[in-house]
Design a protein around this motif. Sequence first.
Motif, PDB file in Angstrom:
ATOM      1  N   LEU A  45       0.829  -1.201   0.000  1.00 16.60           N
ATOM      2  CA  LEU A  45       0.000   0.000   0.000  1.00 16.60           C
ATOM      3  C   LEU A  45       0.865   1.253   0.000  1.00 16.60           C
ATOM      4  O   LEU A  45       0.546   2.241  -0.684  1.00 16.60           O
ATOM      5  N   GLY A  46       1.979   1.230   0.736  1.00 15.65           N
ATOM      6  CA  GLY A  46       2.855   2.394   0.806  1.00 15.65           C
ATOM      7  C   GLY A  46       3.505   2.755  -0.517  1.00 15.65           C
ATOM      8  O   GLY A  46       3.990   3.884  -0.686  1.00 15.65           O
ATOM      9  N   ASP A  47       3.537   1.807  -1.472  1.00 15.53           N
ATOM     10  CA  ASP A  47       4.132   2.088  -2.787  1.00 15.53           C
ATOM     11  C   ASP A  47       3.131   2.720  -3.746  1.00 15.53           C
ATOM     12  O   ASP A  47       3.529   3.281  -4.771  1.00 15.53           O
ATOM     13  N   ALA A 103     -10.298   1.444  -4.414  1.00 17.15           N
ATOM     14  CA  ALA A 103      -9.469   1.414  -3.201  1.00 17.15           C
ATOM     15  C   ALA A 103     -10.326   1.385  -1.947  1.00 17.15           C
ATOM     16  O   ALA A 103     -10.003   0.701  -0.963  1.00 17.15           O
ATOM     17  N   LEU A 104     -11.445   2.112  -1.956  1.00 16.78           N
ATOM     18  CA  LEU A 104     -12.355   2.117  -0.802  1.00 16.78           C
ATOM     19  C   LEU A 104     -12.822   0.702  -0.480  1.00 16.78           C
ATOM     20  O   LEU A 104     -12.735   0.246   0.668  1.00 16.78           O
ATOM     21  N   PHE A 105     -13.299  -0.018  -1.499  1.00 15.75           N
ATOM     22  CA  PHE A 105     -13.824  -1.360  -1.258  1.00 15.75           C
ATOM     23  C   PHE A 105     -12.709  -2.368  -1.006  1.00 15.75           C
ATOM     24  O   PHE A 105     -12.888  -3.317  -0.246  1.00 15.75           O
ATOM     25  N   THR A 150      -9.107   0.478 -15.685  1.00 19.67           N
ATOM     26  CA  THR A 150     -10.495   0.372 -16.147  1.00 19.67           C
ATOM     27  C   THR A 150     -11.218  -0.742 -15.395  1.00 19.67           C
ATOM     28  O   THR A 150     -12.405  -0.605 -15.057  1.00 19.67           O
ATOM     29  N   GLU A 151     -10.514  -1.858 -15.128  1.00 23.43           N
ATOM     30  CA  GLU A 151     -11.122  -2.939 -14.361  1.00 23.43           C
ATOM     31  C   GLU A 151     -11.392  -2.483 -12.927  1.00 23.43           C
ATOM     32  O   GLU A 151     -12.426  -2.803 -12.332  1.00 23.43           O
ATOM     33  N   GLN A 152     -10.457  -1.722 -12.373  1.00 23.79           N
ATOM     34  CA  GLN A 152     -10.678  -1.177 -11.038  1.00 23.79           C
ATOM     35  C   GLN A 152     -11.950  -0.334 -10.998  1.00 23.79           C
ATOM     36  O   GLN A 152     -12.773  -0.453 -10.085  1.00 23.79           O
ATOM     37  N   LYS A 153     -12.109   0.529 -12.001  1.00 22.45           N
ATOM     38  CA  LYS A 153     -13.283   1.406 -12.047  1.00 22.45           C
ATOM     39  C   LYS A 153     -14.567   0.606 -12.172  1.00 22.45           C
ATOM     40  O   LYS A 153     -15.585   0.939 -11.551  1.00 22.45           O
ATOM     41  N   LYS A 154     -14.543  -0.453 -12.973  1.00 25.94           N
ATOM     42  CA  LYS A 154     -15.719  -1.313 -13.126  1.00 25.94           C
ATOM     43  C   LYS A 154     -16.130  -1.905 -11.786  1.00 25.94           C
ATOM     44  O   LYS A 154     -17.306  -1.890 -11.404  1.00 25.94           O
ATOM     45  N   GLU A 176      -3.744   9.439   0.159  1.00 24.23           N
ATOM     46  CA  GLU A 176      -3.593  10.043  -1.162  1.00 24.23           C
ATOM     47  C   GLU A 176      -3.071   8.977  -2.121  1.00 24.23           C
ATOM     48  O   GLU A 176      -2.004   8.399  -1.909  1.00 24.23           O
ATOM     49  N   LEU A 177      -3.837   8.710  -3.160  1.00 23.31           N
ATOM     50  CA  LEU A 177      -3.543   7.607  -4.078  1.00 23.31           C
ATOM     51  C   LEU A 177      -2.678   8.063  -5.249  1.00 23.31           C
ATOM     52  O   LEU A 177      -2.783   9.201  -5.712  1.00 23.31           O
ATOM     53  N   THR A 178      -1.838   7.157  -5.733  1.00 24.71           N
ATOM     54  CA  THR A 178      -1.115   7.411  -6.971  1.00 24.71           C
ATOM     55  C   THR A 178      -2.041   7.104  -8.142  1.00 24.71           C
ATOM     56  O   THR A 178      -3.186   6.661  -7.968  1.00 24.71           O
ATOM     57  N   GLU A 179      -1.544   7.326  -9.347  1.00 29.09           N
ATOM     58  CA  GLU A 179      -2.363   7.073 -10.537  1.00 29.09           C
ATOM     59  C   GLU A 179      -2.666   5.596 -10.743  1.00 29.09           C
ATOM     60  O   GLU A 179      -3.485   5.228 -11.583  1.00 29.09           O
TER      61      GLU A 179
END
Length: 404
Positions: free
Chosen positions: A22-24, A115-117, A155-159, A105-108
Amino acid sequence: MATKTPKIRFSRFDAAWEQRKLGDIATLINGRAFSQNELLEQGKYPILRVGNFYTNGSWYFSNMKLEEKFYAARGDLLYTWSASFGPHIWEGEKVIFHYHIWKIELTEKLDKQFALFLLDKDKDNLLSGSNGSTMIHITKSGMEEKKLWIPKDKTEQKKIGTFLKKLEETITLHQKKLEHFKKLKESLLQNMFPREGEIFPRLRFPEFTDAWEQRKLGDLMDVSSVKRIHQSDWTQQGIPFYRARDIVAYFKNQVPNDCLYISKEKYEECCASSGKVCLDDLLVTGVGTIGVPYLIKNLEPLYFKDGNIIWFKNKGVIDGKFLYYSFNGSSIQRYIKESAGTGTVGTYTIENGRRTPIYLPSKSEQKQIGELFSNLEFLVTLHQRKLAQLKKLKTCLFNNLFVN
């Protein structure tokens, strides 16, 4: 780099997921620590604490202007890490966030909703200590070292994030509907039956105007129990045998996990002296959680524990549903609690059952009130079941849409 795939995928996605710390892929920022004398009842800047996410509706404030990193704005991903654990997307106005909250704060490489779920799914693993006990808190360094599985394709993450957000919104909607119908039922119970010392309810159907009559149930029907059944008579199948805790479970729309039965022969033997329950009779718990009613809605045979359950042999004297919901109302419940005594273990006895006061309107008004509450109860049960199904679906999807 280690790779895996989840059990359930959206179409067009087949690439393996990768494991990352997660730290990366995110930066964790601690909130501002406040001493008790720095927390103001009123001030310029509201201070978001862990309790504000869960059970504590009160807010503290500060008049200090802090560095921007200590503020959370709408849409920020936050994580509570002491007392109560879990991720949240902040939906309010700009606030100072307390020390026991991280801003993430998330990277790209990470979609925020995904990330929430992902963090919500993984929080139980974060709280499990090496000895199996639950930790009091988790450290920032420990959180940063946490290894998570993520799809390379954003895109899979967003889905996944969008799909689970819609499911979460549906769960919230049914939760709100359930709470609405529960509150409506409670309000109607307080207003559609006369209050103590009154002969008219505060709310009623417009075609009814006559005063209600107060009677004692023992003057209207036989109130008793049944012939004793010993533990040696219990069986694994046969005629259902109810204890007080079984009735409490059914009242809560639950199914007892240790149902008991007696043989048909024993049932017939006992009923020969005690009689059989009839349609619209009422059983009421006399021990444990006292005063919980169970309405006989059909002619299926059943038997129950003597002494633990009081039997009101209605025989159609009072509309069955009206009688049942009268026992839900405050007047009868107050009497039961007062008559049970002040000892450690209160009991609702047969004699107290006979003395139980009830307010009665005409039979036609009884029927309408009973039907109204029955329909309302159906809606409560419907949303309870739907909510339970949706929560099970969420658990199933958490176990299959992510890599474990």
